[in-house]
Design an enzyme around this catalytic site. Structure first.
Site, mmCIF file in Angstrom:
data_model
loop_
_atom_site.group_PDB
_atom_site.id
_atom_site.type_symbol
_atom_site.label_atom_id
_atom_site.label_comp_id
_atom_site.label_asym_id
_atom_site.label_seq_id
_atom_site.Cartn_x
_atom_site.Cartn_y
_atom_site.Cartn_z
ATOM 1 N N GLU A 1 4.647 -1.277 13.047
ATOM 2 C CA GLU A 1 4.778 -2.006 11.781
ATOM 3 C C GLU A 1 5.867 -3.069 11.903
ATOM 4 O O GLU A 1 6.954 -2.798 12.393
ATOM 5 C CB GLU A 1 5.101 -1.026 10.637
ATOM 6 C CG GLU A 1 5.375 -1.679 9.305
ATOM 7 C CD GLU A 1 4.273 -2.610 8.805
ATOM 8 O OE1 GLU A 1 3.130 -2.141 8.640
ATOM 9 O OE2 GLU A 1 4.540 -3.812 8.588
ATOM 10 N N ALA B 1 -8.903 -7.972 -10.474
ATOM 11 C CA ALA B 1 -7.894 -6.987 -10.876
ATOM 12 C C ALA B 1 -6.484 -7.566 -10.798
ATOM 13 O O ALA B 1 -5.689 -7.419 -11.738
ATOM 14 C CB ALA B 1 -8.011 -5.745 -10.000
ATOM 15 N N HIS C 1 -10.784 19.667 -25.454
ATOM 16 C CA HIS C 1 -10.603 18.911 -26.691
ATOM 17 C C HIS C 1 -9.159 19.047 -27.157
ATOM 18 O O HIS C 1 -8.619 20.142 -27.115
ATOM 19 C CB HIS C 1 -11.540 19.455 -27.766
ATOM 20 C CG HIS C 1 -11.336 18.794 -29.096
ATOM 21 N ND1 HIS C 1 -11.785 17.516 -29.338
ATOM 22 C CD2 HIS C 1 -10.709 19.217 -30.224
ATOM 23 C CE1 HIS C 1 -11.444 17.173 -30.576
ATOM 24 N NE2 HIS C 1 -10.794 18.192 -31.134
HETATM 25 C C1 LIG Z 1 -0.945 -7.291 -6.221
HETATM 26 C C2 LIG Z 1 -1.882 -6.284 -5.634
HETATM 27 C C3 LIG Z 1 -2.229 -5.159 -6.347
HETATM 28 C C4 LIG Z 1 -3.089 -4.222 -5.798
HETATM 29 N N1 LIG Z 1 -3.413 -3.120 -6.519
HETATM 30 C C5 LIG Z 1 -4.264 -2.214 -6.005
HETATM 31 C C6 LIG Z 1 -4.595 -1.038 -6.716
HETATM 32 O O1 LIG Z 1 -4.106 -0.826 -7.827
HETATM 33 N N2 LIG Z 1 -5.438 -0.155 -6.153
HETATM 34 C C7 LIG Z 1 -5.996 -0.379 -4.914
HETATM 35 O O2 LIG Z 1 -6.776 0.457 -4.448
HETATM 36 N N3 LIG Z 1 -5.705 -1.465 -4.209
HETATM 37 C C8 LIG Z 1 -4.850 -2.395 -4.719
HETATM 38 N N4 LIG Z 1 -4.531 -3.492 -3.984
HETATM 39 C C9 LIG Z 1 -5.157 -3.666 -2.655
HETATM 40 C C10 LIG Z 1 -4.441 -2.815 -1.601
HETATM 41 O O3 LIG Z 1 -3.060 -3.095 -1.614
HETATM 42 C C11 LIG Z 1 -5.038 -3.081 -0.239
HETATM 43 O O4 LIG Z 1 -6.433 -2.901 -0.285
HETATM 44 C C12 LIG Z 1 -4.445 -2.158 0.804
HETATM 45 O O5 LIG Z 1 -3.047 -2.306 0.892
HETATM 46 C C13 LIG Z 1 -5.085 -2.413 2.161
HETATM 47 O O6 LIG Z 1 -4.539 -1.524 3.072
HETATM 48 P P1 LIG Z 1 -4.500 -1.832 4.629
HETATM 49 O O7 LIG Z 1 -3.923 -0.616 5.259
HETATM 50 O O8 LIG Z 1 -5.814 -2.312 5.092
HETATM 51 O O9 LIG Z 1 -3.508 -3.076 4.802
HETATM 52 P P2 LIG Z 1 -2.085 -3.466 4.235
HETATM 53 O O10 LIG Z 1 -1.672 -2.624 3.114
HETATM 54 O O11 LIG Z 1 -2.151 -4.932 4.047
HETATM 55 O O12 LIG Z 1 -1.104 -3.129 5.440
HETATM 56 C C14 LIG Z 1 -1.160 -3.811 6.646
HETATM 57 C C15 LIG Z 1 0.167 -3.633 7.350
HETATM 58 O O13 LIG Z 1 0.056 -4.134 8.663
HETATM 59 C C16 LIG Z 1 1.247 -4.791 9.015
HETATM 60 N N5 LIG Z 1 0.933 -5.731 10.087
HETATM 61 C C17 LIG Z 1 0.081 -6.781 10.054
HETATM 62 N N6 LIG Z 1 0.036 -7.389 11.233
HETATM 63 C C18 LIG Z 1 0.890 -6.718 12.036
HETATM 64 C C19 LIG Z 1 1.268 -6.879 13.402
HETATM 65 N N7 LIG Z 1 0.738 -7.820 14.156
HETATM 66 N N8 LIG Z 1 2.175 -6.018 13.901
HETATM 67 C C20 LIG Z 1 2.726 -5.040 13.139
HETATM 68 N N9 LIG Z 1 2.384 -4.848 11.860
HETATM 69 C C21 LIG Z 1 1.475 -5.668 11.325
HETATM 70 C C22 LIG Z 1 1.661 -5.475 7.724
HETATM 71 O O14 LIG Z 1 3.046 -5.786 7.730
HETATM 72 C C23 LIG Z 1 1.309 -4.404 6.701
HETATM 73 O O15 LIG Z 1 2.397 -3.545 6.459
HETATM 74 C C24 LIG Z 1 -3.637 -4.440 -4.513
HETATM 75 C C25 LIG Z 1 -3.295 -5.573 -3.769
HETATM 76 C C26 LIG Z 1 -2.418 -6.480 -4.330
HETATM 77 C C27 LIG Z 1 -2.056 -7.684 -3.519
#
Ligand SMILES: Cc1cc2nc3c(=O)[nH]c(=O)nc-3n(C[C@H](O)[C@H](O)[C@H](O)COP(=O)(O)OP(=O)(O)OC[C@H]3O[C@@H](n4cnc5c(N)ncnc54)[C@H](O)[C@@H]3O)c2cc1C
Length: 458
Positions: A33, A177, A437
């Site tokens: 990370e 959303a 309820h």
């Molecule tokens: C404002 C907002 C509100 C949201 N609310 C909701 C919600 O209420 N409910 C819901 O289900 N979803 C919600 N989402 C969506 C949700 O956050 C994402 O779908 C989810 O975080 C995706 O998870 P992920 O593990 O694929 O990636 P991410 O959470 O994006 O994590 C990816 C990680 O990889 C790391 N990374 C990337 N490239 C590298 C690299 N080369 N080397 C090392 N580390 C790296 C990044 O730093 C990051 O920490 C929301 C999104 C936003 C922006």
């Protein structure tokens, strides 16, 4: 060089959940990370936004305290403290992931990971190898050419949740959303909010009845709603931003202190070595099969970087499926037709399965039931009577095709429909499952009863 069974690149709800499951299955696991553990969800998405929305809810309760028979003589918001609380909540959650990594004996490698051929990952010059490499690098705010973000006057979600000063006015572009949640939050805090949506309705992926009710509620709350409209041009040269908005009736110029671009996400595919390894992508996503294997053996991808709904619970489920398959478990592919989606504005929205329109277009003969919260005892007692539950069944076999809810607390209620559909429950069985309820959840049972002509409280 350190050697693992599984290396996970990225520690969002996709990556860290995958790592835990891998470790539970006896696989030697490392996670890489570059920022804080927990990814967008815990640090910049799901969690900090819900903390902000909770402050908005408490503030709204205070505004309406008299309707509950309470006199609150003086109250005000402290925007800085609201943001600080949200950051604190996010930080606490990220620390929780740190604890979970330790507890599950997962090696955390801090730094920027880049994929290499031969099932290796380079992290800032040091190489690690594994039999299985799972890419979970997530996504970021999407930038459109006419909505270029400068982080000050034209912002994305990260800035929107960390503004030092509350803007007096804001244009939110996009009513999915994320856009809707921020529109509600800032409106509740007292910012003058306009929401601009290109499609004919707000929350355009929801059932039409839900979208209509949501639009009514937003307008009632004082948000200016512009549907069938698009922001064509922004002029940021003055003190305020001038936005040229194309509407059905012609062009309109809006002025605001800040424009929030909430027009979707772009996957983090660049500079992670996909091309070097030869991993296939299409339309900005990594291509995978039902078990998240890419075209190159030993490399997998899950979460926001693969096609499918960009949601935390989807990322986690994909990671678990992927790693269980790696461990040789007999695991079913994910049913993408049974994924709940929630919007945590006020009113909340929660849905799963087909909308009425989709079900009709799919050729089903339908039984549709609806129960308004205005007829619910719990909703009356809570002073939260806006909204309804709508259920859609196939008239022939009783299959529960879709469930759509709008109202207070419905995001906590949708799991009933998800579970019911997973277990292939019929309407009759839902009717015979006794609901407590008084609860908001009775509205599910009553909506089903309505579909079958047996509703009691209407
Ligand atoms: C404002 C907002 C509100 C949201 N609310 C909701 C919600 O209420 N409910 C819901 O289900 N979803 C919600 N989402 C969506 C949700 O956050 C994402 O779908 C989810 O975080 C995706 O998870 P992920 O593990 O694929 O990636 P991410 O959470 O994006 O994590 C990816 C990680 O990889 C790391 N990374 C990337 N490239 C590298 C690299 N080369 N080397 C090392 N580390 C790296 C990044 O730093 C990051 O920490 C929301 C999104 C936003 C922006």
């Amino acid at each position: 060089m350190s050697k693992y069974d599984v290396i996970v690149l990225g520690s969002g709800p996709g990556g860290y959940v995958t790592a835990i499951r891998a470790s539970q299955l006896g696989l030697k696991t490392a996670i890489i990370e570059k920022e804080s553990l927990g990814g967008v969800c815990l640090n910049w998405g799901c969690i900090p936004t819900k903390a902000l929305l909770k402050s908005a809810q408490v503030f709204d309760y205070l505004k309406h305290a008299d309707s509950y028979g309470l006199t609150v003589k003086e109250f005000d918001k402290d925007f800085g403290k609201v943001v600080e609380r949200s950051r604190g909540v996010a930080e606490g959650m990220s620390k929780g992931v740190q604890f979970l990594m330790k507890k599950n004996k997962i090696d955390v490698i801090n730094g920027y990971g880049k994929l290499k051929t031969g099932k290796k990952v380079d992290v800032d010059g040091k190489e690690y190898s594994a039999d299985h490499i799972i890419i979970a690098t997530g996504a970021r705010s999407r930038e459109l050419p006419n909505l270029k973000q400068d982080g000050k006057k034209v912002i994305g979600y990260r800035e929107a949740m960390t503004l030092k000063k509350q803007p007096k006015s804001m244009i939110v572009v996009g009513s999915g959303a994320i856009g809707s949640e921020f529109a509600h939050f800032y409106n509740s805090m007292g910012t003058e909010v306009t929401i601009v949506e290109f499609l004919p309705t707000l929350v355009p992926l929801e059932d039409e009845d839900v979208s209509k009710q949501f639009e009514r509620s937003f307008k009632k709350a004082g948000i200016k709603v512009m549907t069938n409209s698009s922001v064509e041009k922004l002029d940021t040269s003055g003190k305020l931003v001038n936005a040229t908005v194309k509407t059905k009736k012609g062009e309109e110029i809006l002025e605001a202190e800040v424009v929030l671009s909430a027009v979707g996400i772009a996957s983090n595919l660049e500079n992670i070595g996909l091309e070097d390894v030869g991993i296939a992508t299409d339309k900005g996503k990594v291509m995978v099969n039902d078990y998240y294997q890419t075209n190159i053996p030993g490399y997998y991808a899950i979460g926001d970087i693969v096609p499918g709904p960009a949601l935390a619970h989807v990322a986690s489920a994909e990671g678990i499926t992927c790693v269980e398959k790696i461990a040789g478990l007999n695991v079913e592919p994910i049913d993408y037709g049974n994924i709940p989606g929630c919007t945590y504005a006020s009113p909340e929205i929660a849905s799963v399965g087909m909308t009425e329109k989709q079900a009709k277009e799919a050729g089903y003969e339908l039984k549709v039931g609806k129960f308004p919260f205005s007829a619910s005892g719990k909703a009356s007692a809570s002073g939260e009577k806006d909204g309804f539950v709508k259920v859609i069944f196939d008239a022939k076999y009783g299959e529960w095709l879709g469930c759509h809810m709008i109202g207070a607390g419905v995001t906590d209620m949708i799991a009933e429909a998800v579970l019911g559909r997973k277990l292939e429950t019929t309407g009759h069985e839902v009717l015979k499952a006794i609901h407590p309820h008084p609860t908001m959840s009775e509205a599910v049972m009553e909506a089903v009863a309505d579909a079958y002509g047996e509703v009691i409280h209407l």
